[in-house]
Structure formats: structure tokens, C-alpha cells
Design an enzyme around this catalytic site. Structure first.
Site, PDB file in Angstrom:
ATOM      1  CG  PHE A 235      -1.559   1.410   1.427  1.00  0.00           C
ATOM      2  CD1 PHE A 235      -2.842   1.612   0.960  1.00  0.00           C
ATOM      3  CD2 PHE A 235      -0.889   2.483   2.014  1.00  0.00           C
ATOM      4  CE1 PHE A 235      -3.450   2.864   1.075  1.00  0.00           C
ATOM      5  CE2 PHE A 235      -1.500   3.742   2.133  1.00  0.00           C
ATOM      6  CZ  PHE A 235      -2.781   3.926   1.667  1.00  0.00           C
ATOM      7  CD  GLU A 236       4.968   2.631  -2.090  1.00  0.00           C
ATOM      8  OE1 GLU A 236       4.814   2.604  -3.326  1.00  0.00           O
ATOM      9  OE2 GLU A 236       6.072   2.677  -1.545  1.00  0.00           O
ATOM     10  CB  ILE A 237      -1.472   7.398  -1.067  1.00  0.00           C
ATOM     11  CG1 ILE A 237      -2.628   6.387  -1.100  1.00  0.00           C
ATOM     12  CG2 ILE A 237      -1.866   8.679  -1.817  1.00  0.00           C
ATOM     13  CD1 ILE A 237      -3.905   6.875  -0.413  1.00  0.00           C
TER      14      ILE A 237
END
Ligand code: GDP
Ligand code: MN
Length: 349
Positions: A235-237
């Protein structure tokens, strides 16, 4: 940065789906997924969750990347599930192969040795290309150059709560560059010399080390040794211009020359995390407590019962990993002098 003019009107005209319910302009942002054709049903599950919980309200684009051409089924299934525009890119060979300076015999010996020691993915060549690609190249793919913000999605993830606001706009408005939901300690066997390489780079490039960084998250002795804490990068934003910055590119290229993607099994998670920890101010790294997330085998279930009720969460708070001894999230809170969310003690017991 201004909103993307192309997306200033309600998108989602192409698919015959209901319009996005969230009014107003959009950011210049996209989801991005690296996947094989064989991942189609696993990524389908992820897309469905992301769309239901977030993107049906916003209709952001989705970029799919693959070292092989995507087949018709993959394209059909993923396009049908997404509310925004989909784009399918093939990865150039140079970005998914051994650099010429890598000693093939040495790399093969390492794989055999890691296989014997039963290190996860220790014998895999493709996994190493994947980690190197996610570390150094996805943000430079031609399809990604149009965008300023990305949200990485992997197969078989889950989102457990409604997300009612534009997370990309949140990042921009609050001057965030990188974000996470789960953090943990890396397997030391996969990165024995990553910190030595990092220290060498720091010495050669002091200009890239930002004041007010997160060294305290990465090291317990002021930078002498790595404590193996990292943000989980499935997960990355994040901000693509940061990844495309001289600081980040220098770091990646220095690591790549040292060869640890092949002579060890360096993951993109510690690479992104160390780069974020050293080249960003600590305030630029955001913990999304409100994004309830699962990637096997860990769950981030938001601390705070009222929040979970209000956002129709379906995760069991007992599964929350944040306050577990193997999580590094408490360190992040301490470094940033943040109070832990109300209820963390009860929910941890
Ligand atoms: P894990 O989460 O570390 O166990 O690794 P995954 O198997 O989930 O792989 C990480 C990401 O890279 C996922 O989005 C996979 O779909 C993708 N991926 C892994 N290996 C390959 C590969 O050989 N080719 C392509 N195109 N994608 C891959
Ligand atoms: Mn995965």
C-alpha cells in the site's frame, strides 16, 4: 499543485456507469498496479474493494504495468470493474533485466544459498526484478509521467472502511509526499548490506539528507545501524515527483550499482522507506489510520470504535497489527510526537 483540468468535470462517461458522486475537481492522480496476467482474479478482488470503498465516488484512473503484454481477458475484466480510465503498459526490457555490471555467477550462488536457507522468494529471479522495478522504475514508465500522485494496489488486498474524502487532495493540501498503513521489521537475511550501501550514499550525497528527517524511525543509534523498520509498500499513496527527484533517483542508482537487488534480495519496501525517511521531512510522511487495509498476513484496522461505526468498517479490531510488538507504527508515533489514537490500549488487550 492545481487539479487536473481534464478531470475537472465529473469523469466516468466512458463506461456507462453512474457518475462519480463526489463533486468538484480531481487531482492529477492514478492507481497503479504491477501484475501478471495470471493475477487477474486476485487483482479483480482488490479493484472491487477499492472501487466500492473509495473510487466509485472519484473515478480516478488506473494504470496496469506488466513485464509481458496484458492479455484480452485481463484487460476486459479490469476495465469492467474500474470506474475511471484504464491504461495498460508493458515494461521496457532494460527495466526488467540484469544490469550489465551484475556478476551472474555470484547472483546464482546467492539464490541457491537463499533457497537452501528457505528465505522467502530467496531463489526467485522474477521477484528480484519486481523489487528492483518497484524501487526504481514504475514512476518513470511513460504512462506514469502524466501523473503527479499514485496509489499502489496489489492483488488480494482488502479495504475495510469507507473512504469518503479525496486522499490525493489530502496529501497535497497537507504537504504529504509518502504514506503508509502498516509498518514492520524487514527480514534481515534479505538486506544484510542495505544499510552499509545507504551510509555510503549518505556520505557521498549529504545534500540529499533533509533536516528534520525520520532517521529516528530507521535507526536507534543515530544512523549507525538500521533497526529494519519499514513502511509496507504494497500500500502506498505518494507523490511521483518525489520519486522522480534527483535525491530519490541518486539513491536508487547508488543502490543499483551496489547490486543488492541481485546479490541479496532487497525489497522495494525498505528502499522506499529509507529514502522517505532520509530525503523527506518527517511531517511529509503520513500514517493513514483511517484506511483500513489487509495484505496477507497483516491487517490495519483503525483504532477507535466510533470511526469504525461511522465508516461501515468490517475489520475485527483484534486483528489490528499497529500496536503489536512487530509493528514499527508506535515508533512513528513517538518520533512525530503524536498521541496514540484513543482506545488503542483497550483494543490491544
Ligand atoms: P509479496 O506481496 O511480496 O508476496 O509479492 P507479490 O507476489 O504480491 O508481488 C508484488 C507485486 O508485484 C504484485 O502486484 C504482483 O502482482 C507483482 N508481481 C510479482 N511478480 C511479478 C512478475 O513476475 N511479473 C509481473 N508483471 N508482476 C509481478
Ligand atoms: Mn503482495
Amino acid at each position: 499543485k492545481e487539479s487536473h483540468p481534464d478531470q475537472a468535470t465529473t469523469p466516468n462517461t466512458h463506461a456507462g456507469l453512474p457518475p462519480a458522486t463526489n463533486p468538484g475537481p480531481r487531482m492529477n492522480a492514478t492507481f497503479v498496479t504491477l501484475a501478471r496476467n495470471s493475477d487477474v482474479w486476485e487483482i479483480a478482488r482488490s479493484i472491487r474493494q477499492v472501487e466500492d470503498r473509495f473510487n466509485k465516488k472519484f473515478n480516478y484512473d488506473w494504470v496496469f504495468l506488466n513485464d509481458q503484454p496484458f492479455d484480452d481477458q485481463f484487460k476486459a475484466v479490469t476495465s469492467a470493474l474500474t470506474s475511471g480510465n484504464t491504461k495498460y503498459g508493458e515494461i521496457p526490457k532494460e527495466h526488467w533485466s540484469f544490469p550489465e555490471w551484475i556478476d551472474q555467477d555470484k547472483a546464482a550462488k546467492v539464490r541457491a544459498d537463499m533457497a537452501a536457507r528457505k528465505i522467502i522468494y530467496g531463489d526467485s529471479i522474477s521477484y528480484r526484478h519486481m523489487c528492483r522495478y518497484e524501487s526504481g522504475f514504475f514512476f518513470r514508465h511513460p504512462l506514469m509521467l502524466d501523473y503527479e500522485w499514485y496509489w499502489r494496489v496489489e492483488p488480494s488486498i482488502e479495504l475495510f472502511c469507507d473512504i469518503d474524502y479525496d486522499t490525493f487532495k489530502f496529501m497535497a493540501d497537507n504537504k504529504k509526499k509518502y504514506s503508509f498503513t502498516l509498518s514492520l521489521y524487514e527480514y534481515v537475511e534479505t538486506i544484510p548490506t542495505l544499510w552499509e550501501s545507504t551510509k555510503k550514499w549518505m556520505k557521498n550525497h549529504p545534500e540529499h539528507i533533509v533536516e528534520g528527517n525520520s532517521m529516528g524511525f530507521l535507526s536507534d543509534d543515530g544512523g549507525d545501524t538500521y533497526n529494519h523498520c519499514h513502511f509496507w509498500s504494497n500500500f502506498e499513496i505518494g507523490n511521483l515527483d518525489w520519486l522522480r527527484s534527483p535525491a530519490y533517483i541518486d539513491y536508487f542508482e547508488s543502490l543499483d550499482k551496489d547490486g543488492g537487488f541481485f546479490y541479496e534480495r532487497w525489497g522495494d519496501a525498505p528502499v522506499h522507506s529509507i529514502a522517505a525517511g532520509l530525503t523527506l521531512k518527517k511531517e511529509e510522511i503520513h500514517f493513514f489510520n483511517d484506511i483500513a487495509y489487509y495484505h496477507v498476513p497483516f491487517t490495519h484496522c483503525p483504532t477507535g470504535e466510533q470511526y469504525r461505526m461511522d465508516h461501515k468498517c468490517h475489520c475485527n479490531p483484534k486483528d489490528n497489527f499497529d500496536w503489536n510488538g512487530y509493528s514499527c507504527t508506535a515508533r512513528y508515533y513517538e518520533l512525530n510526537k503524536m498521541d496514540k489514537p484513543a482506545g488503542w490500549e483497550q483494543e490491544n488487550s
